[in-house]
Design a protein around this motif. Structure first.
Motif, short mmCIF file in Angstrom:
data_model
loop_
_atom_site.label_atom_id
_atom_site.label_comp_id
_atom_site.label_asym_id
_atom_site.label_seq_id
_atom_site.Cartn_x
_atom_site.Cartn_y
_atom_site.Cartn_z
N GLU A 122 81.46 30.82 -6.68
CA GLU A 122 80.55 31.71 -6.07
C GLU A 122 81.25 32.49 -5.02
OE1 GLU A 122 76.74 30.49 -4.62
OE2 GLU A 122 75.89 30.32 -6.54
N PRO A 123 81.15 33.93 -4.85
CA PRO A 123 81.94 34.63 -3.90
C PRO A 123 81.36 34.45 -2.58
CG PRO A 123 80.33 36.11 -5.25
CD PRO A 123 80.45 34.95 -5.92
N GLY A 124 80.12 34.03 -2.60
CA GLY A 124 79.47 33.80 -1.04
C GLY A 124 77.83 33.61 -1.20
N GLU A 125 77.52 33.23 -0.02
CA GLU A 125 76.03 32.86 -0.03
C GLU A 125 75.33 34.07 0.00
OE1 GLU A 125 75.62 29.68 2.83
OE2 GLU A 125 75.39 28.12 1.41
N HIS A 126 74.30 34.32 -1.17
CA HIS A 126 73.31 35.48 -1.07
C HIS A 126 72.25 35.05 -1.91
CE1 HIS A 126 71.74 39.49 -1.93
NE2 HIS A 126 72.34 39.68 -0.84
N PRO A 127 70.84 35.63 -1.49
CA PRO A 127 70.01 35.05 -2.34
C PRO A 127 70.06 35.48 -4.09
CG PRO A 127 69.12 36.59 -0.68
CD PRO A 127 70.58 36.33 -0.48
N TYR A 128 70.89 36.58 -4.41
CA TYR A 128 71.06 37.07 -5.46
C TYR A 128 71.82 35.80 -6.35
CZ TYR A 128 72.93 39.78 -9.75
OH TYR A 128 73.28 39.89 -11.26
N PHE A 129 72.78 35.31 -5.61
CA PHE A 129 73.56 34.19 -6.15
C PHE A 129 72.90 32.86 -6.17
CE2 PHE A 129 77.54 35.74 -7.80
CZ PHE A 129 77.62 36.90 -7.06
N THR A 130 71.91 32.61 -5.43
CA THR A 130 71.04 31.30 -5.65
C THR A 130 70.57 31.70 -6.93
OG1 THR A 130 70.78 31.60 -3.23
CG2 THR A 130 69.34 29.90 -4.45
N ALA A 131 69.88 32.77 -7.36
CA ALA A 131 69.19 32.98 -8.52
C ALA A 131 70.13 32.73 -9.78
CB ALA A 131 68.45 34.32 -8.45
N VAL A 179 85.05 38.18 -5.37
CA VAL A 179 84.82 38.70 -4.31
C VAL A 179 84.98 40.28 -4.32
CG1 VAL A 179 85.25 38.95 -1.96
CG2 VAL A 179 84.75 36.83 -2.72
N ALA A 180 85.99 40.70 -4.82
CA ALA A 180 86.58 42.04 -4.94
C ALA A 180 87.13 42.52 -6.17
CB ALA A 180 87.47 42.35 -3.75
N GLY A 181 86.85 43.42 -6.94
CA GLY A 181 87.24 43.54 -8.13
C GLY A 181 88.84 44.12 -8.23
N ASP A 182 89.22 44.81 -7.04
CA ASP A 182 90.86 45.19 -7.29
C ASP A 182 91.73 44.10 -6.89
OD1 ASP A 182 89.45 47.83 -7.70
OD2 ASP A 182 88.93 47.55 -5.35
N VAL A 183 91.04 43.07 -6.22
CA VAL A 183 92.00 41.91 -5.62
C VAL A 183 92.12 40.75 -6.49
CG1 VAL A 183 92.52 40.70 -3.90
CG2 VAL A 183 91.18 42.80 -3.55
N ALA A 184 91.12 41.25 -7.83
CA ALA A 184 91.19 39.85 -8.62
C ALA A 184 92.37 39.44 -9.51
CB ALA A 184 89.79 40.07 -9.50
N GLU A 185 93.12 40.25 -9.65
CA GLU A 185 94.26 40.33 -10.61
C GLU A 185 95.22 38.83 -10.31
OE1 GLU A 185 96.66 43.83 -11.15
OE2 GLU A 185 98.03 42.72 -12.37
N SER A 186 95.67 38.87 -9.08
CA SER A 186 96.40 37.88 -9.03
C SER A 186 95.87 36.60 -8.87
CB SER A 186 97.03 37.80 -7.32
OG SER A 186 96.12 37.40 -6.52
N LEU A 187 94.32 36.41 -8.59
CA LEU A 187 93.40 35.14 -8.69
C LEU A 187 93.54 34.74 -10.38
CD1 LEU A 187 90.52 35.50 -6.15
CD2 LEU A 187 92.87 34.82 -5.82
N PHE A 188 93.35 35.83 -10.88
CA PHE A 188 93.05 35.55 -12.55
C PHE A 188 94.33 35.16 -12.98
CE2 PHE A 188 89.34 38.81 -13.19
CZ PHE A 188 88.38 38.21 -12.36
N LEU A 204 82.94 44.01 -11.79
CA LEU A 204 84.14 44.64 -12.84
C LEU A 204 85.32 44.42 -12.06
CD1 LEU A 204 82.71 47.69 -14.67
CD2 LEU A 204 83.56 45.54 -15.75
N PRO A 205 86.38 43.70 -12.40
CA PRO A 205 87.76 43.68 -11.86
C PRO A 205 88.31 45.01 -12.26
CG PRO A 205 87.46 42.06 -13.78
CD PRO A 205 86.30 42.82 -13.68
N PRO A 249 82.00 49.81 1.51
CA PRO A 249 83.54 50.18 1.01
C PRO A 249 84.02 49.09 0.54
CG PRO A 249 83.16 50.95 3.15
CD PRO A 249 81.86 49.93 2.92
N GLY A 250 84.93 49.11 -0.35
CA GLY A 250 85.82 47.99 -0.83
C GLY A 250 85.35 47.32 -2.20
N ALA A 251 84.12 47.33 -2.28
CA ALA A 251 83.37 46.70 -3.43
C ALA A 251 83.33 47.81 -4.73
CB ALA A 251 82.03 46.00 -3.23
#
Lengths: 401, 335, 501, 340
Positions: A122-131, A179-188, A204-205, A249-251
């Motif tokens: 999970e990217p972080g703690e937020h009510p959306y992500f609890t659901a 957490v951020a679409g543009d930064v996902a490439e190196s993680l994937f 969307l990455p 900005p950034g997301a």
């Protein structure tokens, strides 16, 4: 009171013991509280087909719904040449993952889903992500899969570390909402090179990152914002100027929930002009200052408002409009939190997109199960898109988060 | 460290190298209890994760040694990350890395000038520059993220030619050791300690105190930007809110490492070991399945315990200050 | 005699006034040249000019006959001028060695620190001031106050200066330590170093100085050889009018009833089994060397520090208190030793400082009145209550401090070094006020290392040594010699039996 | 020695004449800057002085103002700032929402008590053990934040409007939207906080003791002032104001969550310092803090009206913050009131 000189050394021992105790306590606490305890599957034998269609999300909508089979349009010659106001400019961002040749994709073991372990980062703690996690858990239990959940703190540094920690645990599958679409490439790329299959989800990455993933599932942000724009144009009778409160900005929603609406409106209602588009930083006070500034500056010229979210943004906008006692402004928003649904019922909000958080979490786990059973899964799978208005709001109550 | 306890007792030994004991305890506890912890890949992950905050902590520790505070390290870190990725396509890695570090240095220079010349409290100056630089960073890519095509360098940095020490870790550790050497073994470095210990002494000893302040803050700006740049290169991308959570983590680590806010005390290596301890803790807790909330809870608890222990022992020492030993013997005789 | 330092027509202007005007001043090699004058007479400003504090002084300064510019401490040091400050200038968290050689740490190669030489040289310096036994890598915060004073002097010697400026070096030292310092000074004189010695202790100056210069209101009054000038003449030159007998014995108006009595009072490690009493209207002096535990006793008497045993009786009834404001309510007040750290808050005005110990005693209106009255009584100059305390001279600040404690209308007022570093004029006013308070029935306990003051003011003196009560001089006209002997545990007033118990 | 002839002792030679400009700056302080922006406002947009715009300005900074008044006491006591404010705000809000079923009065009380308990801990550790205030309150922020996330996780605690105690919930929710006549309740609270704060600081004994403690804790200790208690009360006031601010913020956003107070720690310090309360302690007043808060609100409003993008605004805010503090500090030093 008698103070022996020894208290100084006593205190040092106390500090040492306290720290050690604190660390040991973590062991007990650690295992207990995360809802990841993998109850031994109560499900039936692996061979038997698992029926998930009966599963319901808490707003009694079917958990797994057949997404609309949207096919990407032809890719324009060179999207970057097109002006921003032409939807083609954003082609690679909107249709990321569709036409990309996969790299080093592991073969499915095709021996059923039961007993498999999946790690959800999970990217972080937020009510959306609890659901989101609740939805994922429901499907995992149905298939008898063991779902472990890691939560980040919305920072790229933390997610980078957690990806490596997930790889260390060699799970059968990883599900990662970046957490951020543009930064996902190196993680994937790291997960892919470690030979662990993974499904990207929710955000969307960029296109290049998609070649490492089995599949991407989640809301078609661009699509649902276009739907919202059509509804917005209809409510505004295709006239009047409007302003947009943008995402952080950034997301990637920073782009989809601004240009998705603006470009669609240019097509559908050309004489509706955008007066201004600024980030509200997902903060009620900032949104209130922003909207109040617009109301003062543009006065009655401002007829409509598009909000990038429906909790803090709705509250900020309500305050500003109440101060200016303006009730003639048509307001639409993205995503459906409880605050937004109440605003729809009270008539403050004219329409908002339906984005099932539990469905968002359930879909990748379901797709993982299909993959484990050897079925082929599409490169991209969207959640259903619906627009909530005053008349159909009751179907979607109580809100998931 | 160029200082020994007067009484040479074990207690001052323990106290001085407290962070090393804490690190070993945490490592042992996690190796025993946390699953998948004890393997080479995980150790490399821990060392790589340590690099970001440890390099930022270099400059921050120097500022703390001078008795000041630098809240702008988080924004400088992001500045370094954004510039290195942003300028790479035009100038290539070396020059863009240089630009990133120099721009961090410029922010540090501004901090130093305002603190030294305009005599404004460093808490306020760096609070102001933090907001300004955060604004600049968002503005630079008008809110967007940046990513680079040339992922070669990023890959190379994380390639573990030597087991456990990929280049990024080696570079970070070397820079930290170089600064530790400067601070402990050179005349220039000792100046920071005297300045932090007593500003008048430094001035009367003929040290150019304003120069030290300005150079200290400039170094802090540069190391923060360098840390951000290296991290961004490994990620092949940079985000405007990259450094937000680092500020508080580095402050906590530096204090847990043994630096004192009053100035004149602190070491870059001990701050690194403190960052390592916190990373081991986070890593272990994650492998134990504990959520992010427990990690924040524990780093807060450890910081609280360290602050309490330090202020309580100082409180006790002040109570007994000036006690004459020969009288103590006599007093106990009577009872 | 070679002149090491010569100043011609040197002046330094502060906004609005001349702190130092057209001064001619010279120091010979191997000479101790005392510099005397009231606070505000420009003495400390002249000293700072020599030490390179200011770059905007006028006039000419020659060192060893060569004209020099002294625009920064580094320049002064380069010309062989070294300062020893009254307030310590050591960096506490740093090792002694680094303090001693600050600014000129020995290096191997261009900048690598040479640890061996650092330790060796600092050990040598410590040896010169009798601290050879201390490990130079120990931090300054872990050594005692008097040891730190000697480290300060060792630090100055470290730059092998040709001119040494000492500002009140003996104020915190005990008699023994002063004698050891004078020994060191005589050794330096033989080495040909010119020493500028600033102090208020006239007996000290007649013992150590060769020549003396007196300054008043920024101008030089005269330079004389010590042999052809008497203490009275010096005082007259300093305050510009007949000194008269410094301490006029007041008619003792001591009442019989005992105001404060202390039985077997002790605090572990500081003072044990202290018995004494003070009568109403009496000034009781406590004589002893520094470190005898006098200030610690005073702090415990007013509840700043706890006590581990014994009783305190006020007007005959025993009183208990755990905090200073309880003690203040009983009427026990303590004028503390250090004006800067404990006495006055520099960022408050004169009025706010005066009321700072009696906040719950006066309504705002009465507060204003009491401040006005006290400013007049103690001739605080300038007499404006809203003025910032930081802009007042040392002497006037001390008057404000005394006013602060008189405002609490104490039954028993404990004074700790009430006139240290204060000019003669202010000292007179303070003594005047203390004597008047005693006449009006207050009881006063006087702790001071200024023996003439102790002998002159006290009606009775008790003697403390190493935390014990070792004797009493019950005569109004006791002399400094008797006090000095008693403080060192000798003389007929000390009954040896008590100490050995 | 007759005391008479001491009178002609020459007037102290080092008198400083006060230059009038810096006298005015320290008197009016921040309100000059506020005045400048009030003049610039209408030039930027004709409708600057409409009721809607002004109410928004005040409304968006009212909660920050209340919290800043509390933090001002900690800064005034010479202890920099209370960095645990964000968690205390969120904590008070969550407790209030979680205990709504006991009725609005009790839940408000419990919320405030929850916040105060943190204040007591801070006051004790910083007051008695003299821990560094920045580091200690930072540690408390971490622990409390971690605790809240662990216990309540990230799920938002809603005031249950339709449940059996709907009445208490609905009265809670429009607490922040309540109007008393034409004026929003939250304004009244802000002005009460400022007035009460100013009275405490300037008129009460505690206020005078706090001024001595702020100027020099050591001198206060040797003047018979109970320094730990005075510092403790300052932290209590900060926690009290943060709790009230937190409850109102939770009521405004209609939900209790651990992240409610984010950003309030540094914004409060900005308002306090810009308002003339010096970090060295013992200087400044609460009315100045109101000025600082208003300036922040007006500044954002004017920038929005000019159409400055959010990204630029953070830069402008930072620059103005440093300029105002720099001028403030310089004028104090010229008056010889500051030994900085």
């Amino acid at each position: 009171m008698k103070e022996s000189v020894g208290v100084h050394i006593l205190l040092k021992k106390a500090a040492g013991i306290l720290t050690a105790m604190v660390l040991v306590a973590s062991l007990v606490a650690g295992c207990g509280n995360q809802p990841n305890a993998s109850q031994a599957g109560t499900s039936k034998s692996t061979a038997e087909k698992v029926d998930v269609s009966s599963l319901k999300s808490s707003d009694n909508q079917p958990l797994i719904q057949p997404g609309a089979d949207i096919k990407p349009p032809q890719r324009p010659a060179d999207p970057s040449q097109l002006p921003k106001t032409d939807i083609g400019h954003w082609y690679d961002m909107e249709w990321a993952g569709w036409n990309v040749n996969k790299v080093n994709i592991p073969k499915s073991p095709a021996n059923g889903a039961k007993g498999k372990t999946i790690i959800l980062i999970e990217p972080g703690e937020h009510p959306y992500f609890t659901a989101y996690t609740n939805g994922a858990q429901k499907v995992a239990i149905a298939y008898g899969m063991n779902l472990k959940v890691m939560t980040g703190d919305w920072s790229v540094a933390q997610q980078t570390q957690q990806v490596k920690e997930a790889i260390t645990q060699r799970p059968d599958m990883i599900i990662i909402p970046p957490v951020a679409g543009d930064v996902a490439e190196s993680l994937f790329k790291q997960i892919n090179q470690a030979g662990i299959p993974f499904i990207a989800s929710n955000l969307l990455p960029n296109n290049a990152a998609m070649k490492y993933a089995l599949e991407w599932t989640g809301p078609d942000d661009w699509g649902q914002m276009k739907l919202l724009a059509d509804k917005f144009a209809e409510l505004m009778h295709n006239t009047g100027d409007y302003a947009i409160v943008r995402h952080m900005p950034g997301a990637s929603p920073y782009y989809s929930r601004t240009w998705g609406v603006e470009d669609e409106l240019l097509k559908v209602a050309p004489n509706m002009k955008v007066l201004d588009a600024q980030t509200g930083k997902l903060d009620a006070t900032v949104v209130q200052q922003l909207v109040s500034g617009w109301l003062t500056k543009y006065g009655t010229k401002l007829k409509g408002l598009v909000l990038d979210g429906d909790s803090a943004e709705v509250i900020g906008a309500q305050q500003a409009l109440k101060n200016a006692n303006r009730s003639d402004v048509v307001i639409v928003a993205a995503g459906n939190s409880k605050v937004g649904m109440d605003a729809i019922k009270s008539g403050f909000l004219a329409a908002e997109t339906y984005q099932t958080a539990e469905g968002d979490g359930a879909l990748p786990v379901y797709e993982a199960a299909q993959w484990f059973e050897g079925k082929t899964i599409p490169p991209v799978r969207y959640l259903p898109q619906k627009i909530i208005t005053k008349d159909n709001v009751n179907q979607f109550l109580p809100a998931q988060w | 460290m160029l200082k020994t306890g007067r009484n040479g007792k074990i207690s001052s030994m323990v106290n001085r190298y407290r962070i090393v004991w804490l690190c070993i305890i945490t490592f042992l506890v996690m190796s025993i209890f946390a699953p998948h912890f004890f393997n080479l890949y995980n150790f490399t992950t821990i060392l790589e994760t340590m690099c970001l905050n440890a390099v930022v902590a270099i400059g921050f520790t120097i500022v703390i040694i001078m008795g000041k505070l630098d809240l702008s390290i988080g924004s400088n870190l992001t500045l370094g990350a954004m510039f290195v990725i942003g300028f790479e396509p035009h100038f290539g890695w070396t020059i863009s890395l240089l630009i990133a570090v120099i721009s961090g240095g410029i922010v540090g220079l501004v901090n130093g000038l305002l603190v030294a010349k305009a005599k404004i409290d460093s808490f306020i100056v760096t609070l102001g520059t933090m907001t300004i630089v955060q604004g600049i960073v968002y503005l630079y890519a008008n809110g967007g993220a940046l990513y680079t095509k040339d992922t070669g360098l990023g890959g190379w940095l994380q390639q573990s030619f030597i087991p456990l020490f990929p280049p990024i870790v080696l570079i970070s550790v070397i820079i930290i050791l170089v600064f530790e050497g400067i601070l402990t073994f050179t005349r220039y470095g000792r100046g920071f300690y005297i300045l932090g210990g007593n500003k008048e002494t430094a001035w009367l000893a003929g040290l150019k105190t304003d120069q030290y302040l300005i150079q200290g803050f400039t170094i802090s700006g540069m190391t923060a930007a360098l840390a951000g740049a290296l991290f961004a290169i490994t990620l092949n991308s940079a985000l405007p809110d990259l450094g937000v959570s680092s500020t508080m983590q580095v402050i906590a680590a530096t204090i847990i490492g043994g630096a004192s806010m009053a100035g004149g005390e602190g070491s870059v290596v001990k701050s690194m070991v403190a960052v390592l301890t916190l990373v081991i803790l986070y890593n272990g807790l994650t492998l134990l399945g504990a959520g992010n909330s427990i990690q924040i809870l524990f780093s807060g608890l450890i910081l609280a315990v360290v602050v309490l222990q330090e202020s309580f022992s100082l409180y006790q020492r002040n109570k007994l200050r000036g006690q004459r030993v020969e009288l103590l013997k006599e007093f106990s005789l009577k009872r | 005699m070679k002149t090491v330092l010569e100043m011609k027509q040197v002046s330094k202007k502060f906004p609005g006034t001349y702190a130092v005007k057209t001064i001619d001043f010279d120091v010979f090699a191997g000479e101790v040249h005392a510099l005397l004058g009231e606070n505000g007479a420009g003495k400390s400003t002249l000293m700072k000019v020599i030490a390179g504090y200011f770059n905007d002084y006028t006039g000419e300064i020659l060192v060893n006959g060569k004209t020099v510019q002294l625009h920064s401490p580094a320049m002064a040091k380069a010309n062989g001028i070294q300062m020893i400050y009254q307030e310590l200038s050591l960096a506490k968290p740093i090792s002694i060695a680094e303090n001693l050689l600050a600014g000129r740490l020995p290096t191997k190669g261009t900048w690598l620190l040479d640890r061996k030489t650092l330790i060796h040289e600092s050990k040598k310096l410590l040896g010169r001031v009798g601290l050879g036994h201390i490990d130079p890598l120990v931090a300054v915060e872990e050594i005692s106050q008097s040891e730190a004073e000697l480290v300060e002097i060792a630090k100055a010697l470290g730059n092998n200066p040709s001119i040494l400026v000492m500002d009140e070096p003996t104020s915190a030292l005990s008699k023994e330590e002063v004698d050891r310092l004078f020994g060191i000074i005589n050794v330096l004189k033989k080495q040909g170093i010119g020493i500028v010695y600033i102090s208020h202790h006239l007996p000290e100056i007649s013992k150590i100085a060769d020549r003396v210069t007196v300054m008043r209101d920024g101008e030089k009054v005269a330079t004389k050889d010590i042999t052809d000038v008497t203490t009275e003449a010096l005082v007259e030159m300093m305050i510009g009018r007949a000194a008269g007998e410094m301490y006029r014995k007041r008619s003792s108006s001591i009442k019989e009833d005992v105001k404060l009595e202390v039985k077997k009072l002790s605090r572990r490690g500081f003072f044990h089994n202290i018995d004494f009493h003070v009568r109403r209207g009496e000034i009781l002096g406590i004589c002893g060397l520094s470190g005898a535990g006098r200030s610690e006793l005073a702090r415990s008497l007013v509840g700043i520090d706890p006590i581990d045993g014994g009783e305190i009786h006020l007007d005959g009834t025993e009183i208990q208190f755990r905090s200073m404001n309880r003690a203040l309510a009983y009427g026990l007040a303590y004028l503390s030793e250090s004006r800067k750290e404990q006495g006055l808050a520099l960022r408050l005005s004169v009025g706010e400082n005066i009321l700072s110990a009696s906040i719950s005693r006066y309504s705002p209106k009465d507060g204003k009145e009491i401040v006005k009255k006290l400013i007049k009584d103690l001739q605080v100059n300038p007499a404006e209550d809203h003025r910032m305390i930081a802009t007042l001279s040392g002497g006037n600040q001390q008057k404000v401090l005394l006013a602060k404690w008189m405002a609490t209308e104490p039954k028993v007022l404990i004074l700790d070094e009430p006139t240290r570093g204060v000019d003669i004029g202010s000292k007179m006013v303070i003594h005047q006020a203390v004597m008047e308070m005693a006449n009006r029935g207050y009881s006063v306990i006087l702790i001071t290392s200024d023996l003439p003051e102790l002998a002159g003011l006290s009606d009775r003196v008790i003697i403390m040594r190493n935390g014990h009560f070792i004797g009493e001089i019950d005569r109004v006209d006791c002399t400094e010699e008797e006090l000095l002997l008693a403080a060192n545990g000798k003389g007929e007033y000390v009954n040896a039996i008590r100490e050995s118990r | 020695m007759q005391s008479a002839n001491l009178d002609e002792l020459k007037k102290d030679s080092r008198s400083l004449e006060l230059n009038t400009l810096s006298l005015w700056i320290s008197k009016l302080g921040i309100f000059i800057v506020v005045g400048i922006f009030l003049i610039v406002g209408p030039l930027v947009s004709a409708k600057f002085y409409t009721l809607a715009n002004l109410t928004t300005i005040l409304q968006t900074v009212a909660i920050l103002g209340i919290v800043a008044v509390g933090v001002a006491f900690v800064t005034y006591s010479g202890h920099y700032a209370d960095l645990s404010v964000p968690s205390v705000m969120a904590f008070a809000g969550i407790i209030t929402v979680a205990t709504l079923h006991y009725g609005i009065a009790i839940s408000l009380l419990l919320g405030i008590l929850a916040g105060l308990s943190i204040g007591i801990i801070n006051g004790f550790v910083v007051g008695v053990y003299k821990a560094n205030p920045i580091i200690w309150t930072l540690a408390v922020e971490y622990v409390l934040n971690g605790l809240m996330r662990w216990i309540w996780g990230a799920n938002q605690i809603y005031p249950d409007l339709h449940g059996n105690n709907g009445r208490a919930a609905s009265s809670f929710v429009n607490l922040a939207r309540q109007y008393v006549g034409p004026i929003p309740l939250v304004f009244i609270l802000l002005f009460c906080a400022v007035i009460i704060g100013q009275l405490i600081l300037s008129k009460t004994r505690f206020g005078r003791r706090l001024k001595v403690v702020g100027s020099s804790a050591e001198v206060a200790k040797f003047s018979g002032i109970n320094v730990p208690l005075t510092i403790g009360i300052a932290f209590l006031i900060s926690a009290f104001a943060a709790s009230i601010g937190g409850i109102f913020l939770t009521s405004l956003v209609k939900l209790g969550v651990y992240s409610n107070g984010t950003g309030y720690d540094f914004n409060a310090v900005t308002a306090v310092v810009v308002g003339g309360v010096s970090l060295a302690g013992g200087r400044g007043n609460i009315v100045g803090v109101l000025g600082g808060t208003l300036l922040l609100g007006i500044l954002v409003n004017v920038l929005n009206l000019i159409g400055v993008s959010q990204l630029y605004q953070t830069i402008v805010e930072g620059v103005i913050f440093i300029i105002v503090v720099g001028v403030n500090q310089k004028s104090l030093r010229k008056l010889g009131r500051d030994d900085a």
